[in-house]
Write a protein that holds these residues in place. Structure first.
Motif, PDB file in Angstrom:
ATOM      1  N   LYS A 164       0.837  -1.209   0.000  1.00 49.20           N
ATOM      2  CA  LYS A 164       0.000   0.000   0.000  1.00 49.20           C
ATOM      3  C   LYS A 164       0.870   1.256   0.000  1.00 49.20           C
ATOM      4  CE  LYS A 164      -4.214  -1.849   1.924  1.00 49.20           C
ATOM      5  NZ  LYS A 164      -5.112  -1.684   0.804  1.00 49.20           N
ATOM      6  N   GLU A 165       2.002   1.216   0.721  1.00 51.91           N
ATOM      7  CA  GLU A 165       2.911   2.363   0.734  1.00 51.91           C
ATOM      8  C   GLU A 165       3.448   2.655  -0.663  1.00 51.91           C
ATOM      9  OE1 GLU A 165       5.934   1.256   3.562  1.00 51.91           O
ATOM     10  OE2 GLU A 165       5.106   2.642   5.051  1.00 51.91           O
ATOM     11  N   ASN A 166       3.823   1.612  -1.391  1.00 52.99           N
ATOM     12  CA  ASN A 166       4.378   1.808  -2.724  1.00 52.99           C
ATOM     13  C   ASN A 166       3.305   2.164  -3.743  1.00 52.99           C
ATOM     14  OD1 ASN A 166       6.928   1.444  -1.748  1.00 52.99           O
ATOM     15  ND2 ASN A 166       7.042  -0.697  -2.327  1.00 52.99           N
ATOM     16  N   GLN A 167       2.087   1.684  -3.555  1.00 50.99           N
ATOM     17  CA  GLN A 167       0.976   2.117  -4.397  1.00 50.99           C
ATOM     18  C   GLN A 167       0.747   3.616  -4.201  1.00 50.99           C
ATOM     19  OE1 GLN A 167      -2.528  -0.363  -3.853  1.00 50.99           O
ATOM     20  NE2 GLN A 167      -1.274  -2.201  -3.868  1.00 50.99           N
ATOM     21  N   HIS A 168       0.814   4.052  -2.936  1.00 53.25           N
ATOM     22  CA  HIS A 168       0.654   5.478  -2.631  1.00 53.25           C
ATOM     23  C   HIS A 168       1.783   6.283  -3.275  1.00 53.25           C
ATOM     24  CE1 HIS A 168      -0.363   9.124  -0.529  1.00 53.25           C
ATOM     25  NE2 HIS A 168       0.834   9.160   0.036  1.00 53.25           N
ATOM     26  N   LEU A 169       3.005   5.770  -3.196  1.00 58.27           N
ATOM     27  CA  LEU A 169       4.144   6.438  -3.806  1.00 58.27           C
ATOM     28  C   LEU A 169       3.907   6.653  -5.300  1.00 58.27           C
ATOM     29  CD1 LEU A 169       7.848   5.757  -3.180  1.00 58.27           C
ATOM     30  CD2 LEU A 169       7.010   5.482  -5.484  1.00 58.27           C
ATOM     31  N   LEU A 170       3.442   5.624  -6.003  1.00 54.57           N
ATOM     32  CA  LEU A 170       3.180   5.753  -7.439  1.00 54.57           C
ATOM     33  C   LEU A 170       2.047   6.729  -7.722  1.00 54.57           C
ATOM     34  CD1 LEU A 170       3.577   2.061  -8.629  1.00 54.57           C
ATOM     35  CD2 LEU A 170       5.135   3.979  -9.031  1.00 54.57           C
ATOM     36  N   LYS A 171       1.037   6.743  -6.862  1.00 51.83           N
ATOM     37  CA  LYS A 171      -0.078   7.683  -7.030  1.00 51.83           C
ATOM     38  C   LYS A 171       0.421   9.123  -6.886  1.00 51.83           C
ATOM     39  CE  LYS A 171      -4.611   8.887  -5.292  1.00 51.83           C
ATOM     40  NZ  LYS A 171      -5.632   8.695  -4.278  1.00 51.83           N
ATOM     41  N   VAL A 172       1.278   9.354  -5.902  1.00 56.42           N
ATOM     42  CA  VAL A 172       1.832  10.693  -5.698  1.00 56.42           C
ATOM     43  C   VAL A 172       2.701  11.095  -6.887  1.00 56.42           C
ATOM     44  CG1 VAL A 172       3.389  12.073  -4.253  1.00 56.42           C
ATOM     45  CG2 VAL A 172       1.652  10.623  -3.186  1.00 56.42           C
ATOM     46  N   ILE A 173       3.489  10.165  -7.414  1.00 55.49           N
ATOM     47  CA  ILE A 173       4.298  10.454  -8.603  1.00 55.49           C
ATOM     48  C   ILE A 173       3.394  10.893  -9.751  1.00 55.49           C
ATOM     49  CG2 ILE A 173       5.744   9.440 -10.418  1.00 55.49           C
ATOM     50  CD1 ILE A 173       6.994   7.668  -8.210  1.00 55.49           C
ATOM     51  N   ALA A 174       2.324  10.156  -9.979  1.00 60.70           N
ATOM     52  CA  ALA A 174       1.413  10.462 -11.090  1.00 60.70           C
ATOM     53  C   ALA A 174       0.698  11.792 -10.889  1.00 60.70           C
ATOM     54  CB  ALA A 174       0.398   9.334 -11.246  1.00 60.70           C
ATOM     55  N   GLU A 175       0.261  12.060  -9.678  1.00 66.76           N
ATOM     56  CA  GLU A 175      -0.546  13.248  -9.422  1.00 66.76           C
ATOM     57  C   GLU A 175       0.272  14.508  -9.167  1.00 66.76           C
ATOM     58  OE1 GLU A 175      -3.160  12.162  -6.217  1.00 66.76           O
ATOM     59  OE2 GLU A 175      -4.372  10.872  -7.513  1.00 66.76           O
ATOM     60  N   GLN A 176       1.384  14.375  -8.451  1.00 64.24           N
ATOM     61  CA  GLN A 176       2.163  15.551  -8.027  1.00 64.24           C
ATOM     62  C   GLN A 176       3.386  15.815  -8.909  1.00 64.24           C
ATOM     63  OE1 GLN A 176       1.303  17.474  -5.237  1.00 64.24           O
ATOM     64  NE2 GLN A 176      -0.562  16.260  -5.092  1.00 64.24           N
ATOM     65  N   GLN A 177       3.828  14.801  -9.622  1.00 63.21           N
ATOM     66  CA  GLN A 177       5.002  14.886 -10.492  1.00 63.21           C
ATOM     67  C   GLN A 177       6.205  15.532  -9.801  1.00 63.21           C
ATOM     68  OE1 GLN A 177       3.522  16.799 -14.029  1.00 63.21           O
ATOM     69  NE2 GLN A 177       2.349  15.003 -14.604  1.00 63.21           N
ATOM     70  N   PRO A 178       6.677  14.916  -8.702  1.00 67.11           N
ATOM     71  CA  PRO A 178       7.839  15.476  -7.996  1.00 67.11           C
ATOM     72  C   PRO A 178       9.071  15.472  -8.892  1.00 67.11           C
ATOM     73  CG  PRO A 178       7.392  13.250  -7.252  1.00 67.11           C
ATOM     74  CD  PRO A 178       6.257  13.636  -8.143  1.00 67.11           C
ATOM     75  N   ARG A 179       9.953  16.431  -8.658  1.00 67.65           N
ATOM     76  CA  ARG A 179      11.120  16.583  -9.508  1.00 67.65           C
ATOM     77  C   ARG A 179      12.363  15.920  -8.926  1.00 67.65           C
ATOM     78  NH1 ARG A 179      10.031  19.174 -13.680  1.00 67.65           N
ATOM     79  NH2 ARG A 179      11.976  20.168 -14.243  1.00 67.65           N
TER      80      ARG A 179
END
Length: 62
Positions: free
Chosen positions: A4-19
């Motif tokens: 679940k932590e890594n699913q959240h990580l991927l969701k944040v990458i997709a939505e927030q596009q961290p640099r």
């Protein structure tokens, strides 16, 4: 299967596009070293790859 932590990580990458890994770690409240290790593992499996302009999701090729 991703945790679940890594699913959240991927969701944040997709939505927030961290640099950067540092920015991503801040967004999800995890240590930079932990996020870096996770990202490297995902890269091996072709799930996510960090490039200089930010995160790019990649599909695993067969």
């Amino acid at each position: 299967m991703l945790s679940k932590e890594n699913q959240h990580l991927l969701k944040v990458i997709a939505e927030q596009q961290p640099r950067s890994v540092t920015e991503l770690a801040s967004l999800i409240g995890r240590a930079v070293s932990n996020v870096s290790r996770t990202q490297k593992g995902m890269k091996v499996f072709g799930i996510a790859n960090l490039i200089s302009s930010g995160y790019v999701k990649t599909k695993k090729s067969n």
